[in-house]
Design a protein around this motif. Structure first.
Motif, PDB file in Angstrom:
ATOM      1  N   ALA A   1       8.844  21.090   0.340  1.00 30.32           N
ATOM      2  CA  ALA A   1       8.932  19.612   0.583  1.00 30.32           C
ATOM      3  C   ALA A   1      10.015  19.143  -0.140  1.00 30.32           C
ATOM      4  CB  ALA A   1       7.836  18.757   0.681  1.00 30.32           C
ATOM      5  N   ILE A   2      10.226  19.387  -1.395  1.00 25.77           N
ATOM      6  CA  ILE A   2      11.227  18.834  -2.439  1.00 25.77           C
ATOM      7  C   ILE A   2      12.687  19.036  -2.280  1.00 25.77           C
ATOM      8  CG2 ILE A   2      12.124  18.917  -4.760  1.00 25.77           C
ATOM      9  CD1 ILE A   2       8.919  19.135  -5.614  1.00 25.77           C
ATOM     10  N   ARG A   3      12.706  20.333  -1.832  1.00 24.50           N
ATOM     11  CA  ARG A   3      13.955  21.098  -1.312  1.00 24.50           C
ATOM     12  C   ARG A   3      14.554  20.375  -0.132  1.00 24.50           C
ATOM     13  NH1 ARG A   3      15.719  25.488  -4.251  1.00 24.50           N
ATOM     14  NH2 ARG A   3      14.139  26.458  -5.458  1.00 24.50           N
ATOM     15  N   ALA A   4      13.611  20.168   0.984  1.00 22.20           N
ATOM     16  CA  ALA A   4      13.816  19.330   2.123  1.00 22.20           C
ATOM     17  C   ALA A   4      14.605  18.085   2.137  1.00 22.20           C
ATOM     18  CB  ALA A   4      12.674  19.361   3.223  1.00 22.20           C
ATOM     19  N   VAL A   5      13.890  17.272   1.033  1.00 26.34           N
ATOM     20  CA  VAL A   5      14.352  15.873   0.709  1.00 26.34           C
ATOM     21  C   VAL A   5      15.532  15.864   0.026  1.00 26.34           C
ATOM     22  CG1 VAL A   5      13.791  13.863  -0.761  1.00 26.34           C
ATOM     23  CG2 VAL A   5      12.008  14.939   0.777  1.00 26.34           C
ATOM     24  N   THR A   6      15.662  16.671  -1.210  1.00 22.49           N
ATOM     25  CA  THR A   6      16.816  16.697  -1.999  1.00 22.49           C
ATOM     26  C   THR A   6      17.987  17.523  -1.258  1.00 22.49           C
ATOM     27  OG1 THR A   6      16.294  18.772  -3.012  1.00 22.49           O
ATOM     28  CG2 THR A   6      15.398  16.486  -3.973  1.00 22.49           C
ATOM     29  N   GLY A   7      17.905  18.227  -0.316  1.00 17.89           N
ATOM     30  CA  GLY A   7      18.811  18.834   0.399  1.00 17.89           C
ATOM     31  C   GLY A   7      19.307  18.278   1.615  1.00 17.89           C
ATOM     32  N   ALA A   8      18.830  17.158   2.105  1.00 13.68           N
ATOM     33  CA  ALA A   8      19.121  16.405   3.253  1.00 13.68           C
ATOM     34  C   ALA A   8      20.448  15.538   3.326  1.00 13.68           C
ATOM     35  CB  ALA A   8      17.901  15.328   3.631  1.00 13.68           C
ATOM     36  N   ASP A   9      20.974  15.777   4.621  1.00 12.57           N
ATOM     37  CA  ASP A   9      22.155  14.873   4.727  1.00 12.57           C
ATOM     38  C   ASP A   9      21.706  13.298   4.775  1.00 12.57           C
ATOM     39  OD1 ASP A   9      23.587  17.127   4.720  1.00 12.57           O
ATOM     40  OD2 ASP A   9      23.411  17.386   7.054  1.00 12.57           O
ATOM     41  N   GLY A  10      20.428  12.992   5.237  1.00 13.06           N
ATOM     42  CA  GLY A  10      20.114  11.729   5.227  1.00 13.06           C
ATOM     43  C   GLY A  10      18.555  11.615   5.321  1.00 13.06           C
ATOM     44  N   LEU A  11      17.884  10.453   5.041  1.00 14.03           N
ATOM     45  CA  LEU A  11      16.449  10.516   4.632  1.00 14.03           C
ATOM     46  C   LEU A  11      15.986   9.242   5.390  1.00 14.03           C
ATOM     47  CD1 LEU A  11      13.900  11.581   3.112  1.00 14.03           C
ATOM     48  CD2 LEU A  11      14.719  10.266   1.447  1.00 14.03           C
ATOM     49  N   ILE A  12      14.843   9.425   6.146  1.00 14.69           N
ATOM     50  CA  ILE A  12      14.187   8.260   6.331  1.00 14.69           C
ATOM     51  C   ILE A  12      12.748   8.168   5.477  1.00 14.69           C
ATOM     52  CG2 ILE A  12      12.952   6.693   8.397  1.00 14.69           C
ATOM     53  CD1 ILE A  12      14.942   8.558  10.326  1.00 14.69           C
ATOM     54  N   ALA A  13      12.740   7.190   4.626  1.00 17.15           N
ATOM     55  CA  ALA A  13      11.551   7.237   3.604  1.00 17.15           C
ATOM     56  C   ALA A  13      10.698   5.921   4.253  1.00 17.15           C
ATOM     57  CB  ALA A  13      12.055   6.990   2.402  1.00 17.15           C
ATOM     58  N   VAL A  14       9.507   6.236   4.621  1.00 15.30           N
ATOM     59  CA  VAL A  14       8.552   5.348   5.151  1.00 15.30           C
ATOM     60  C   VAL A  14       7.180   5.396   4.512  1.00 15.30           C
ATOM     61  CG1 VAL A  14       7.190   4.277   7.062  1.00 15.30           C
ATOM     62  CG2 VAL A  14       9.459   5.295   7.430  1.00 15.30           C
ATOM     63  N   THR A  15       6.727   4.041   4.026  1.00 18.18           N
ATOM     64  CA  THR A  15       5.382   4.259   3.031  1.00 18.18           C
ATOM     65  C   THR A  15       4.423   3.023   3.858  1.00 18.18           C
ATOM     66  OG1 THR A  15       4.369   3.978   1.091  1.00 18.18           O
ATOM     67  CG2 THR A  15       6.617   2.769   1.302  1.00 18.18           C
ATOM     68  N   PRO A  16       3.252   3.149   3.702  1.00 16.26           N
ATOM     69  CA  PRO A  16       2.374   1.922   3.867  1.00 16.26           C
ATOM     70  C   PRO A  16       2.499   1.047   2.466  1.00 16.26           C
ATOM     71  CG  PRO A  16       1.131   3.828   3.507  1.00 16.26           C
ATOM     72  CD  PRO A  16       2.453   4.279   3.643  1.00 16.26           C
ATOM     73  N   ILE A  17       2.403  -0.170   2.839  1.00 17.87           N
ATOM     74  CA  ILE A  17       2.497  -1.075   1.850  1.00 17.87           C
ATOM     75  C   ILE A  17       0.987  -1.651   1.426  1.00 17.87           C
ATOM     76  CG2 ILE A  17       3.018  -3.687   1.370  1.00 17.87           C
ATOM     77  CD1 ILE A  17       5.145  -1.599   1.752  1.00 17.87           C
ATOM     78  N   PHE A  18       0.517  -1.189   0.138  1.00 15.08           N
ATOM     79  CA  PHE A  18      -0.587  -1.561  -0.405  1.00 15.08           C
ATOM     80  C   PHE A  18      -0.233  -2.671  -1.493  1.00 15.08           C
ATOM     81  CE2 PHE A  18      -1.484   3.008   1.045  1.00 15.08           C
ATOM     82  CZ  PHE A  18      -2.222   2.644   1.984  1.00 15.08           C
ATOM     83  N   THR A  19      -1.208  -3.675  -1.416  1.00 20.29           N
ATOM     84  CA  THR A  19      -1.043  -4.620  -2.492  1.00 20.29           C
ATOM     85  C   THR A  19       0.416  -5.042  -2.789  1.00 20.29           C
ATOM     86  OG1 THR A  19      -3.103  -3.713  -3.582  1.00 20.29           O
ATOM     87  CG2 THR A  19      -2.138  -5.557  -4.727  1.00 20.29           C
ATOM     88  N   THR A  20       1.363  -5.496  -1.878  1.00 21.64           N
ATOM     89  CA  THR A  20       2.674  -5.819  -1.740  1.00 21.64           C
ATOM     90  C   THR A  20       3.563  -4.516  -2.162  1.00 21.64           C
ATOM     91  OG1 THR A  20       2.691  -6.837  -3.816  1.00 21.64           O
ATOM     92  CG2 THR A  20       1.976  -8.105  -2.042  1.00 21.64           C
ATOM     93  N   SER A  21       3.407  -3.347  -2.243  1.00 20.05           N
ATOM     94  CA  SER A  21       4.112  -2.420  -2.704  1.00 20.05           C
ATOM     95  C   SER A  21       3.686  -0.839  -2.113  1.00 20.05           C
ATOM     96  CB  SER A  21       4.012  -2.074  -4.303  1.00 20.05           C
ATOM     97  OG  SER A  21       5.019  -1.475  -4.862  1.00 20.05           O
ATOM     98  N   TYR A  22       4.766  -0.051  -2.414  1.00 18.43           N
ATOM     99  CA  TYR A  22       4.453   1.177  -1.774  1.00 18.43           C
ATOM    100  C   TYR A  22       3.375   1.912  -2.344  1.00 18.43           C
ATOM    101  CZ  TYR A  22       7.616   1.714  -5.898  1.00 18.43           C
ATOM    102  OH  TYR A  22       8.181   1.454  -7.366  1.00 18.43           O
ATOM    103  N   SER A  23       2.906   2.979  -1.464  1.00 17.15           N
ATOM    104  CA  SER A  23       1.642   3.550  -1.969  1.00 17.15           C
ATOM    105  C   SER A  23       2.043   4.358  -3.536  1.00 17.15           C
ATOM    106  CB  SER A  23       1.069   4.610  -1.054  1.00 17.15           C
ATOM    107  OG  SER A  23       1.959   5.608  -0.813  1.00 17.15           O
ATOM    108  N   GLY A  24       0.784   4.759  -3.868  1.00 13.81           N
ATOM    109  CA  GLY A  24       0.778   5.368  -5.226  1.00 13.81           C
ATOM    110  C   GLY A  24       1.210   6.732  -4.831  1.00 13.81           C
ATOM    111  N   LEU A  25       0.705   7.511  -3.848  1.00 14.83           N
ATOM    112  CA  LEU A  25       1.272   8.891  -3.479  1.00 14.83           C
ATOM    113  C   LEU A  25       2.851   8.933  -3.188  1.00 14.83           C
ATOM    114  CD1 LEU A  25       0.515  11.682  -2.956  1.00 14.83           C
ATOM    115  CD2 LEU A  25      -0.051  10.962  -0.610  1.00 14.83           C
ATOM    116  N   PHE A  26       3.215   7.955  -2.648  1.00 14.29           N
ATOM    117  CA  PHE A  26       4.544   7.754  -2.178  1.00 14.29           C
ATOM    118  C   PHE A  26       5.555   7.748  -3.545  1.00 14.29           C
ATOM    119  CE2 PHE A  26       8.633   5.487  -1.431  1.00 14.29           C
ATOM    120  CZ  PHE A  26       9.134   6.041  -0.340  1.00 14.29           C
ATOM    121  N   LYS A  27       5.243   6.787  -4.572  1.00 12.46           N
ATOM    122  CA  LYS A  27       5.701   6.756  -5.756  1.00 12.46           C
ATOM    123  C   LYS A  27       5.580   8.300  -6.850  1.00 12.46           C
ATOM    124  CE  LYS A  27       7.931   4.762  -9.243  1.00 12.46           C
ATOM    125  NZ  LYS A  27       7.862   5.607 -10.296  1.00 12.46           N
ATOM    126  N   SER A  28       4.062   8.890  -6.469  1.00 10.21           N
ATOM    127  CA  SER A  28       4.053   9.950  -7.439  1.00 10.21           C
ATOM    128  C   SER A  28       4.998  11.131  -6.874  1.00 10.21           C
ATOM    129  CB  SER A  28       2.717  10.381  -7.362  1.00 10.21           C
ATOM    130  OG  SER A  28       1.792   9.616  -7.755  1.00 10.21           O
TER     131      SER A  28
END
Length: 166
Positions: free
Chosen positions: A29-56
């Motif tokens: 997964a890390i290689r897929a993200v860091t080697g991508a030509d473009g990225l669509i990053a989507v997260t649910p919003i919890f307490t006005t910010s991105y999720s903890g798993l997203f940030k981790s």
């Protein structure tokens, strides 16, 4: 196109934070993200910010690995009240990582699903189309696919004698 569901990697992300080593599945997964030509990053919003798993997940990436990467930022939430979370949480995060975020972020609230699609000044499909066009334009001019990132490369100017050249 590769889709990565972070919930499927939650234990792997946690273990990597504890040990510093990714599992084979997380490394893929890390290689897929860091080697991508473009990225669509989507997260649910919890307490006005991105999720903890997203940030981790973002925290386990090499801080330089997303430099110059075109990114479309997206989020989902219960109400339109959190629609600015893209601009005050996600955009600064990806700016810190030197990614190139498209101008249009895509926020989808509950009202966008089955409620006629009216949210704010435009419909969800219109916002998605506009942001996708911006991402495609950035990917088309990006030189990321021409670079090879070697995590073990020596810094420029490194000398075998142990000193650096100026």
């Amino acid at each position: 196109m590769t889709v990565i569901e972070l919930r499927d990697l939650a234990h792997d992300v946690t273990n990597n934070l504890l040990t510093g080593f990714p599992s084979a599945k997380l490394d893929e997964a890390i290689r897929a993200v860091t080697g991508a030509d473009g990225l669509i990053a989507v997260t649910p919003i919890f307490t006005t910010s991105y999720s903890g798993l997203f940030k981790s997940f973002i925290d386990i990436l090499d801080p330089q690995s997303l430099a110059d990467l075109p990114v479309l930022l997206g989020a989902t939430g219960g109400t339109d009240r959190h629609s600015l979370s893209i601009d005050y949480t996600l955009r600064p995060l990806f700016t810190y990582l030197h990614a190139v975020a498209v101008p249009t972020g895509v926020y989808a609230a509950s009202a966008d699903w089955g409620g006629g699609g009216e949210s704010g000044s435009s419909t969800l499909p219109t916002r998605i189309a506009r942001a996708a066009g911006e991402l495609a334009a950035l990917v088309a001019v990006s030189d990321r696919s021409d670079r090879v990132i070697d995590p073990f490369a020596l810094p420029e100017g490194f000398s075998p004698s142990g000193s650096f050249r100026a």
